[in-house]
Design an enzyme around this catalytic site. Structure first.
Site, PDB file in Angstrom:
ATOM      1  N   HIS A   1      33.613  55.461  39.382  1.00  0.00           N
ATOM      2  CA  HIS A   1      33.603  54.553  38.226  1.00  0.00           C
ATOM      3  C   HIS A   1      32.246  53.868  38.050  1.00  0.00           C
ATOM      4  O   HIS A   1      31.540  54.101  37.075  1.00  0.00           O
ATOM      5  CB  HIS A   1      34.668  53.457  38.413  1.00  0.00           C
TER       6      HIS A   1
HETATM    7  O1  RIB Z   1      38.735  50.366  36.962  1.00  0.00           O
HETATM    8  C1  RIB Z   1      37.668  50.590  37.847  1.00  0.00           C
HETATM    9  C2  RIB Z   1      36.845  49.361  37.998  1.00  0.00           C
HETATM   10  O2  RIB Z   1      37.631  48.315  38.563  1.00  0.00           O
HETATM   11  C3  RIB Z   1      35.654  49.546  38.957  1.00  0.00           C
HETATM   12  O3  RIB Z   1      34.600  48.692  38.569  1.00  0.00           O
HETATM   13  C4  RIB Z   1      36.214  49.092  40.272  1.00  0.00           C
HETATM   14  O4  RIB Z   1      35.194  48.596  41.158  1.00  0.00           O
HETATM   15  C5  RIB Z   1      37.113  47.966  39.844  1.00  0.00           C
HETATM   16  O5  RIB Z   1      36.317  46.795  39.724  1.00  0.00           O
END
Ligand code: RIB
Ligand code: CA
Length: 311
Positions: A239
Site C-alpha cells: 500500500h
Molecule cells: O489501507 C491501507 C493503509 O492503512 C496503509 O497506509 C496501512 O499502513 C494502513 O495505515
C-alpha cells in the site's frame, strides 16, 4: 529532486515506504510527521524514530502529530500490524529527540520555505493534513500536491473496502479529515486499494522468499516486518510503498482524474470515497483527484526489490 514531508502511522507497510523513500535519490525527505492510525500515536511516533535510526537518517526532523481523529474516537489496526505496529521486527529503543515543531507547524513552515518544490505525502489517516489546511487555508496554493495512500474508488475490481465494505482504512479512520482534504482545492494523487491490492502489484510469496534468501540487514528487517502477513494473506499488499513509488517515478503509473468526495454520515458507508463517474457530471474543473488505475508491475516490483531491500 523532490522535497517531501512524509506523514505516516508506522505500520508495517509504512516501514517499507520509509526504506524506499530514504533509498531514492530522487527524493529529499524534509521531515517525518506522525499520526495515530495503525497503532496509537505514542507507538507510531516511536516506530518512526526507530526506522530513522535503522536507516541512519537521524538528521531528519521527526514531528509529533494527531493522537486521535478530528472528531471520531481513536481506533487502530494492531490485529494487522502487530502490538508494536512493526510486525515481528525488533528495533532498538530510539534515542532520537522529537522535533520542537509539531506536525502542523512543520508542514506550514516547509510550505512557506519550499512552496511548489514541496510535495506532501500522506500514508496514514489525513488528520494532520486536515489540521494544516484549517490552520492555513492558502496551503493548497503554496505546495505542489498531496500524494496519498488512501481511498477505495471502485475503478478496478480491487477497489473495494478494507475497513468496511466500501472504505479504505486511512480514510475510514478519520473521514471528516479526509472530507476537508478532498474539498480543500489541494491537488491530490491517490494510490487506493484499486491498485494497492491488485494481485499483479503485490509482494507475492515468491518475491518474499527471494527477499528471505537475501542476507542483508534491510532484507532481514523486511522479512521480520512482513512474514506473518505474507503467510496469512498469501503475499503482502504494498500500500504505502506504491504512494512513494509514484513520487519517485510517476511514469510507472496511469491515473484518471475524477471529482471525489467523502461519505461521513453513512452507517455502512463511513469513509467511502465517492467518485463522480456520471459522464454528464464529469466536469473537468471540478475534478480534484488523480486516481492511480494502472501500474507498470515489472518496474514497480523491481524498484521495491532494488531499493526497499537493496543496500
Ligand atoms: O489501507 C491501507 C493503509 O492503512 C496503509 O497506509 C496501512 O499502513 C494502513 O495505515
Ligand atoms: Ca500507513
Amino acid at each position: 529532486m523532490k522535497h517531501i514531508i512524509l506523514d505516516t502511522d508506522p505500520g508495517v507497510d509504512d516501514a517499507l515506504a520509509f526504506l524506499l523513500a530514504f533509498n531514492s535519490p530522487e527524493l529529499k525527505v524534509e521531515a517525518v510527521t506522525t499520526v495515530a492510525g495503525n497503532v496509537n500515536h505514542t507507538k507510531g511516533h516511536k516506530n518512526a524514530k526507530k526506522l530513522l535510526e535503522f536507516i541512519g537518517a537521524t538528521d531528519v526532523p521527526v514531528c509529533a502529530g494527531a493522537e486521535k481523529p478530528l472528531i471520531r474516537v481513536m481506533s487502530h489496526a494492531e490485529e494487522f500490524h502487530g502490538k508494536t505496529g512493526l510486525g515481528e521486527a525488533e528495533l532498538p529503543e530510539p534515542k532520537l529527540e522529537t522535533d520542537h515543531r509539531n506536525a502542523v507547524e512543520m508542514i506550514l513552515e516547509k510550505a512557506d520555505e519550499l512552496g511548489k518544490d514541496l510535495t506532501l505525502v500522506a500514508i496514514g489517516p489525513l488528520t494532520n493534513i486536515a489540521a494544516a489546511l484549517l490552520a492555513d487555508p492558502k496551503l493548497p496554493e503554496k505546495v505542489d500536491k498531496l500524494v496519498i495512500m488512501g481511498g477505495a474508488f471502485n475503478l478496478t475490481p480491487y477497489g473495494l473496502g478494507n475497513a468496511n465494505a466500501v472504505a479504505e482504512f486511512n480514510i475510514w479512520h478519520d473521514p471528516e479529515a479526509a472530507k476537508i482534504v478532498f474539498n480543500s482545492g489541494l491537488p491530490i494523487v491517490a494510490a487506493g486499494l484499486d491498485t494497492t491490492t491488485h494481485p499483479d502489484y503485490r509482494m507475492s510469496v515468491d518475491m518474499f522468499n527471494e527477499i528471505k534468501d537475501k542476507k542483508d540487514r534491510r532484507s532481514k528487517l523486511v522479512v521480520d516486518l512482513c512474514k506473518s502477513l505474507v503467510e496469512k494473506f498469501n503475499g503482502f499488499s504494498l500500500h504505502d510503498p506504491q504512494a512513494i513509488a509514484y513520487v519517485v517515478d510517476p511514469t510507472m503509473f496511469k491515473t484518471e482524474k475524477y471529482k471525489v468526495d467523502l461519505e461521513v454520515h453513512g452507517e455502512l458507508t463511513r469513509g467511502m470515497t465517492v467518485v463522480e463517474r456520471r459522464y454528464y457530471r464529469r466536469v473537468k474543473e471540478e475534478a480534484n483527484t488523480d486516481i492511480i488505475v494502472e501500474v507498470d508491475a515489472p518496474r514497480f516490483l523491481k524498484l521495491i526489490m532494488d531499493r526497499v531491500t537493496g543496500e
